[in-house]
Write a protein that holds these residues in place. Structure first.
Motif, PDB file in Angstrom:
ATOM      1  N   GLY A   1     -27.597  27.855  17.279  1.00  0.00           N
ATOM      2  CA  GLY A   1     -27.129  27.194  16.072  1.00  0.00           C
ATOM      3  C   GLY A   1     -26.518  25.827  16.290  1.00  0.00           C
ATOM      4  O   GLY A   1     -26.037  25.221  15.329  1.00  0.00           O
ATOM      5  N   LYS A   2     -26.524  25.322  17.532  1.00  0.00           N
ATOM      6  CA  LYS A   2     -25.922  24.021  17.829  1.00  0.00           C
ATOM      7  C   LYS A   2     -26.915  23.064  18.456  1.00  0.00           C
ATOM      8  O   LYS A   2     -26.552  22.172  19.215  1.00  0.00           O
ATOM      9  N   VAL A   3     -28.184  23.261  18.164  1.00  0.00           N
ATOM     10  CA  VAL A   3     -29.247  22.406  18.686  1.00  0.00           C
ATOM     11  C   VAL A   3     -29.723  21.492  17.560  1.00  0.00           C
ATOM     12  O   VAL A   3     -30.042  21.969  16.459  1.00  0.00           O
TER      13      VAL A   3
ATOM     14  N   LYS B   1     -19.332  21.258  18.650  1.00  0.00           N
ATOM     15  CA  LYS B   1     -20.090  21.493  17.422  1.00  0.00           C
ATOM     16  C   LYS B   1     -21.484  20.896  17.554  1.00  0.00           C
ATOM     17  O   LYS B   1     -21.827  20.257  18.559  1.00  0.00           O
ATOM     18  N   LYS B   2     -22.276  21.104  16.532  1.00  0.00           N
ATOM     19  CA  LYS B   2     -23.655  20.619  16.524  1.00  0.00           C
ATOM     20  C   LYS B   2     -23.672  19.098  16.567  1.00  0.00           C
ATOM     21  O   LYS B   2     -22.881  18.445  15.880  1.00  0.00           O
TER      22      LYS B   2
ATOM     23  N   PRO C   1     -20.426  19.457  26.261  1.00  0.00           N
ATOM     24  CA  PRO C   1     -20.012  20.471  27.236  1.00  0.00           C
ATOM     25  C   PRO C   1     -21.150  21.381  27.667  1.00  0.00           C
ATOM     26  O   PRO C   1     -21.235  21.764  28.841  1.00  0.00           O
ATOM     27  N   SER C   2     -22.051  21.730  26.752  1.00  0.00           N
ATOM     28  CA  SER C   2     -23.191  22.571  27.120  1.00  0.00           C
ATOM     29  C   SER C   2     -24.123  21.845  28.083  1.00  0.00           C
ATOM     30  O   SER C   2     -24.639  22.438  29.049  1.00  0.00           O
ATOM     31  N   GLY C   3     -24.355  20.548  27.824  1.00  0.00           N
ATOM     32  CA  GLY C   3     -25.212  19.781  28.723  1.00  0.00           C
ATOM     33  C   GLY C   3     -24.617  19.642  30.116  1.00  0.00           C
ATOM     34  O   GLY C   3     -25.338  19.759  31.127  1.00  0.00           O
TER      35      GLY C   3
END
Length: 465
Positions: free
Chosen positions: A44-46, A139-140, A171-173
């Motif tokens: 949901g955050k892409v 967030k997205k 942060p995900s990257g």
């Protein structure tokens, strides 16, 4: 729910996978110890930045994560050194497994991002995932039209790349980049496990002969017709639609009430205007002067010398008796007119009575017949029997001397008084207010309603002159 012209990614699922043979990923045999197992999901955050060569029906994009290799002399190697480890998984580390390649690169500047896109095109990547390493928001990422994804080419980079581009939170990257350094080609299982007993037996584990561990990624795409809006956006749209409807309804109701009020006021003004016109018309009727020819057609004679009855009969009683008299066709008693009665008293050769010429003027009550004689009246209803005083000058009539004129309503007055009144004041009887003009004789009244009748004058009904 809305429709986009392309499919969008809503989920990225990355798993550390053991490749035991040439070009095959083993999913049925647990080959990685729990201490080094990696499974990371971004749901949901892409954000989809471009959708080149993707199907509108959705689906998945599968492949192995890698970092595109820049030219050795490219200054972006030094610029991205703090974000991209030196031992990260490269193209040469995943090229022999027979899967598509999915690139991962930081978005730090226009030139470096363009360089990573060019390197991904050269490596024939199937997709590209970018992130802003300095952005700590989970967030997205921003929408594609945001300046965060501007490369100063008016969006031309979206069509230049043959692969789709997706953005994930910073942060995900950064976390995925660190994992690509752990599961790269220059790492052995012994260094990953941290077990010294396996140092002399590379690629040996309790599960037997092992291969390489790489990050296997699946990008899930939603069809173009099933892209859902966020809940807050749906609520906002519904609220705006309801607000617009309520405002429209209130404005419509207000306009309707204003129109009704306007029509009501207009009807009220029209009624007042008609009422004023009727009052004005009645006043004009009363002020209508009597022409000389009609005045001279009214009976004129001397007041008779007779005793007045003890109880005078009122004019209304006389008229009612006259009506009853007309209904009786067989009356044995002969009727005498005023003129005949006067002849009986003064003799047949009397010349004191002035008779008007024959006229077609219609009169009510006592008057002249077509032969020039006075019409017959019921006995006791002669006007000179009920009136002994002129209502205009208040002088009593003198028998045999006073010249009186009789109106169609059977009231008599001094001829001088009534003639001046009818020619100067109006056409109505001073006593009963009935008009002496024949019906339909109003030559000077307006035929249509005037736009604004003149205001009514406050005239006393009891004044004569």
């Amino acid at each position: 729910m809305c429709k986009d012209p392309w499919s969008t990614a809503n989920k990225i699922d990355t798993t550390a996978t053991l490749f035991a043979g040439e070009g095959r990923a083993v999913n049925s045999t647990p080959t990685v110890n729990e201490s080094v197992e990696f499974h990371f999901v971004i749901d949901g955050k892409v954000r989809t930045l471009s959708s080149q060569n993707t199907s509108d029906e959705g689906g998945t994009i599968t492949g192995l994560f890698f970092v595109p290799t820049l030219d050795k002399k490219d200054p972006c190697n030094e610029a991205t050194a703090r974000y991209v480890p030196s031992n990260v998984t490269r193209q040469e580390d995943v090229a022999d497994y027979g899967y598509k390649l999915i690139g991962l690169a930081p978005w730090i500047s226009v030139n470096c991002t363009q360089a990573y896109f060019a390197a991904a095109r050269a490596a024939d990547a199937g997709a590209m995932v970018v992130y802003r390493p300095t952005d700590n928001q989970t967030k997205k990422p921003p929408i594609p039209q945001s300046n965060s994804w501007n490369l100063d080419d008016k969006g031309l980079w979206r069509s230049q790349n043959h692969y789709p581009v997706y953005a994930i939170p910073g942060p995900s990257g950064n976390y995925l980049m660190d994992q690509l350094a752990l599961y790269s080609g220059n790492k052995t299982l012994d260094s990953i496990y941290g077990n010294a007993s396996h140092a002399n037996s590379t690629n040996i584990s309790p599960f037997g002969q092992l291969g390489d561990i790489r990050l296997f990624t699946m990008i899930y795409l939603q069809p173009a017709s099933t892209v859902f809006w966020p809940t807050w956006l749906v609520v906002l749209v519904i609220f705006v639609v309801i607000t617009i409807f309520v405002v429209w309804w209130l404005v419509h109701c207000r306009h309707w009430f204003q129109q009704e009020e306007l029509l009501t006021n207009r009807r009220g003004r029209e009624l007042v205007r008609q009422e004023n016109f009727e009052r004005h018309r009645m006043r004009r009727l009363r002020e209508q002067k009597v022409p000389r020819e009609i005045l001279e057609s009214l009976p004129l004679y001397k007041y008779p010398d007779l005793a007045v009855p003890q109880q005078a009969i009122l004019a209304e009683e006389c008229r009612s008796k006259a009506l009853l008299h007309e209904d009786k066709t067989t009356d044995p008693a002969p009727k005498r007119s005023t003129f005949a009665f006067w002849r009986e008293i003064n003799g047949p050769n009397s010349e004191d009575l002035i008779l008007p010429a024959p006229s077609t003027v219609t009169t009510r009550g006592a008057g002249l017949s077509a032969e020039g004689e006075l019409k017959e009246e019921p006995k006791g209803c002669q006007p000179w029997k009920t009136q002994t005083t002129c209502a205009i000058c208040l002088d009593e009539f003198t028998a045999g001397e006073s010249m009186v004129r009789e109106l169609p309503c059977n009231h008599i007055f001094h001829s001088a008084c009534i003639d001046r009144f009818l020619m100067q004041r109006g056409n109505f009887c001073p006593l009963c207010k009935k008009s002496v003009l024949p019906e339909g004789y109003y030559p000077h009244l307006p035929a249509v309603l005037p736009m604004q009748p003149p205001p009514m004058q406050n005239t006393s009904r009891f004044s004569v002159f």
